[in-house]
Motif scaffolding. Sequence first.
Motif, short mmCIF file in Angstrom:
data_model
loop_
_atom_site.label_atom_id
_atom_site.label_comp_id
_atom_site.label_asym_id
_atom_site.label_seq_id
_atom_site.Cartn_x
_atom_site.Cartn_y
_atom_site.Cartn_z
N LEU A 116 30.14 45.26 -6.06
CA LEU A 116 29.08 45.44 -5.06
C LEU A 116 28.37 46.79 -5.25
N ARG A 117 29.14 47.83 -5.54
CA ARG A 117 28.51 49.14 -5.77
C ARG A 117 27.64 49.11 -7.01
N PHE A 131 28.53 34.18 -12.81
CA PHE A 131 29.77 33.59 -12.30
C PHE A 131 30.25 34.42 -11.12
N LEU A 132 30.43 33.79 -9.97
CA LEU A 132 30.90 34.50 -8.77
C LEU A 132 32.18 33.84 -8.26
N LEU A 140 33.51 39.08 -0.07
CA LEU A 140 32.73 39.63 -1.17
C LEU A 140 31.60 38.71 -1.65
N LEU A 141 31.75 37.41 -1.43
CA LEU A 141 30.82 36.46 -2.03
C LEU A 141 29.39 36.61 -1.49
N LEU A 142 29.24 36.58 -0.18
CA LEU A 142 27.89 36.64 0.39
C LEU A 142 27.19 37.96 0.08
N PRO A 143 27.85 39.13 0.24
CA PRO A 143 27.17 40.38 -0.13
C PRO A 143 26.75 40.41 -1.60
N THR A 162 29.62 29.49 -8.01
CA THR A 162 30.41 30.12 -6.96
C THR A 162 31.74 29.38 -6.78
N GLU A 163 32.77 30.15 -6.45
CA GLU A 163 34.04 29.61 -5.98
C GLU A 163 34.28 30.19 -4.60
N SER A 164 34.70 29.34 -3.67
CA SER A 164 34.85 29.80 -2.29
C SER A 164 35.91 28.97 -1.57
#
Length: 197
Positions: A116-117, A131-132, A140-143, A162-164
């Motif tokens: 994210l940083r 790849f998320l 962490l996924l949405l940000p 995405t994997e969630s």
Amino acid sequence: MANPPIRPTARRGTGQLRIIGGEWRSRRFDFPDAEGLRPTPDRVRETLFNWVAPYIVGARVLDPFTGSGALYLEALSRGAGMALALDVNASAIASLRKHLDTLNCGQGQLMQADALRYLENQSPTPFDLVFLDPPFNKQLLLPACELLEGRGWLAERAWIYTESEAAPSSLGLPGNWRLHREKKAGSVHYALWERSC
């Protein structure tokens, strides 16, 4: 009674992944264990790379939560033009660096960084495929999705995997991402999104 055959196992404190397609098909690599690490299973990986097969050759690929590097190495094996992997874990990055050296791969880039940083503070260059699959239960996924879209990290027609834990339709991802394909394996939802302008 005969003894059962001895199967080779990874060293203590490590896991093992197998590249399932492309130039390095069937190559196996160890990776260090880490909290929250969930390497994408072979069956899910095979489905994902069937989905993206028309777009992978020559693509610029970003894997911001690389972990074991399974998706990253698979993309490079299948002809990605360039791939950047990020992970906060120094051991994960060091392990992947050894793998790239072993494979004599010059298209892979690695950086030990908080995803994210990095996405928030670095000058963006657009990627074709992202790849998320961040660790679960850490929000962490949405940000990451918001930073990718808002900061200019995505090519005009990028694909995002995405994997969630939650169903894709409930994630609240950017409105210009169209859900292309989705499946579920156990408790993990995985999906491919197509970005439009």
